[in-house]
Design a protein around this motif. Structure first.
Motif, short mmCIF file in Angstrom:
data_model
loop_
_atom_site.label_atom_id
_atom_site.label_comp_id
_atom_site.label_asym_id
_atom_site.label_seq_id
_atom_site.Cartn_x
_atom_site.Cartn_y
_atom_site.Cartn_z
N GLU A 272 0.84 -1.20 0.00
CA GLU A 272 0.00 0.00 0.00
C GLU A 272 0.87 1.25 0.00
O GLU A 272 0.56 2.24 -0.67
CB GLU A 272 -0.93 -0.01 1.22
N ALA A 273 1.97 1.18 0.74
CA ALA A 273 2.87 2.33 0.80
C ALA A 273 3.46 2.63 -0.57
O ALA A 273 3.60 3.79 -0.97
CB ALA A 273 3.99 2.07 1.81
N PHE A 274 3.82 1.58 -1.31
CA PHE A 274 4.44 1.78 -2.62
C PHE A 274 3.54 2.54 -3.58
O PHE A 274 4.03 3.23 -4.49
CB PHE A 274 4.81 0.43 -3.24
N LYS A 275 2.25 2.44 -3.42
CA LYS A 275 1.32 3.15 -4.31
C LYS A 275 1.38 4.67 -4.12
O LYS A 275 0.94 5.42 -4.99
CB LYS A 275 -0.11 2.67 -4.07
N LEU A 276 1.93 5.09 -2.99
CA LEU A 276 1.89 6.51 -2.64
C LEU A 276 3.10 7.29 -3.11
O LEU A 276 3.17 8.51 -2.92
CB LEU A 276 1.74 6.65 -1.12
N GLY A 277 4.08 6.61 -3.72
CA GLY A 277 5.27 7.31 -4.20
C GLY A 277 5.84 6.66 -5.44
O GLY A 277 5.64 5.47 -5.68
#
Length: 384
Positions: A272-277
């Protein structure tokens, strides 16, 4: 080995970060290979995110999950903690005790040695995972830590290093191991190799990790501001994680007028974090073999990192994607180039096929489990 499953107990202190990820991956792969696996760790560390991670591995823990208070630093409370851990370990009758990190390593080796005194055969392994290797040998605290590391070798059957850098650091600060040692690279699971695409509104740069100076969030903030000046335009960033210095970094961003362009969010699932950057930045001052590097490259996301620990063993010696640790200007120049040059990632990231071959959790677990079996077989023969 006798015709029964290998019984493995992983011991470590803090269920956060790279050690916890390492043990989770090992537990899953070893359980799939027919081993019986258990975990012993601290009960006072971690939050909601870590509880979800524990729930995800419970089906793989035939020997269960044991949590008890274990202090970060050496204290008199270690004595009752080690006694409780010894009783629990004795009741589970493991073939393998694998201690991760300094406290986990001491727990596994002391308990394993006590069991051996009582003529119970058990193999004792230790993985530093960076931890104590970050101490300065010229200081009294470092000298004491490294002397303790050397003393504990008499209670160790094998040391497993996660990269060549860690092995070399151990040899330099503690001395060449007097027991068997192996280098087995950390690896990530097959689901991590699914490419991750950023959201349409994803930030230019992404920091994921503990919010403490060792991991370099302050360097990231400084480099971000410098990259804006190099490019002469505003950029955007996300910082995801928890830690004791969160407020310090928030203040740093506010004072520099970056509060609107750098957002912060608590720890979350890495996918999920990877989708944000779009591009992940790892600005650490010290590391061994950080999982965030492996997870990023497995997901085929661009990576910029400090040249610390075993990162060069992943990206390649002299990689143009690495900056000297703590050098915000050098990091900023790479960040700016990654934005301005559309071919930057293609030139500087490793080939996916080779990366998968070396850094998969299947490869990691198979090598470590084979080592367990060799040691267990030797212990069985030796006890006859």
């Amino acid at each position: 080995m006798e015709d029964r499953p290998l019984r493995i107990l992983h011991c470590f202190r803090s269920p956060i970060g790279g050690i916890f990820r390492h043990v989770r991956d090992l537990a899953k792969e070893q359980a799939a290979a027919g081993c019986e696996v258990g975990v012993i760790c601290d009960s006072s560390t971690g939050g909601e995110h870590e509880e979800k991670l524990f729930q995800s591995i419970m089906p793989y823990l035939a020997l269960g999950l044991t949590r008890m208070p274990i202090d970060r630093s050496v204290s008199p409370r270690d004595i009752p903690a080690f006694w409780r851990s010894y009783k629990q370990i004795r009741s589970l009758r493991p073939d393998i005790l694998h201690g991760h990190g300094a406290k986990g390593g001491a727990m596994a080796r002391l308990a394993g040695t006590a069991l051996r005194v009582n003529r119970y055969r058990v193999s004792r392994l230790y993985s530093p995972h960076g931890g104590s290797m970050h101490f300065d040998p010229t200081r009294l605290s470092g000298w004491l830590v490294f002397r303790l590391e050397r003393i504990q070798e008499w209670a160790t059957d094998a040391i497993v290093f996660v990269c060549e850098f860690e092995r070399d650091a151990y040899a330099s600060k503690v001395g060449a191991p007097t027991v068997r040692s192996e280098v087995v690279y950390n690896g990530v699971g097959e689901s991590d190799f699914e490419p991750s695409l950023p959201n349409p509104d994803a930030a230019d740069f992404l920091y994921v990790g503990m919010l403490r100076d060792l991991k370099g969030p302050d360097v990231f903030i400084d480099a971000f501001a410098r990259a804006e000046r190099i490019l002469r335009r505003p950029l955007s960033a996300m910082m995801i994680g928890d830690g004791p210095q969160r407020d310090d970094y928030l203040t740093m961003m506010t004072v520099r007028g970056l509060g609107q362009r750098i957002r912060m969010a608590p720890a979350m699932n890495i996918r999920e974090a990877f989708k944000l950057g779009k591009t992940v930045v790892v600005p650490s001052r010290a590391e061994a073999m950080p999982y965030i590097v492996l997870e990023t490259l497995a997901a085929r996301k661009p990576l910029i990192a400090s040249d610390v620990g075993g990162i060069a063993e992943v990206l390649g010696r002299g990689s143009k994607a690495m900056a000297a640790p703590g050098n915000a200007q050098a990091l900023a120049e790479i960040m700016a180039e990654s934005i301005s040059d559309p071919e930057w990632a293609k030139r500087n990231m490793p080939q996916p096929e080779h990366f998968h071959e070396v850094f998969s959790s299947q490869t990691m677990a198979a090598r470590i489990t084979n080592l367990y079996k060799e040691l267990a077989d030797f212990a069985r023969v030796e006890s006859r």
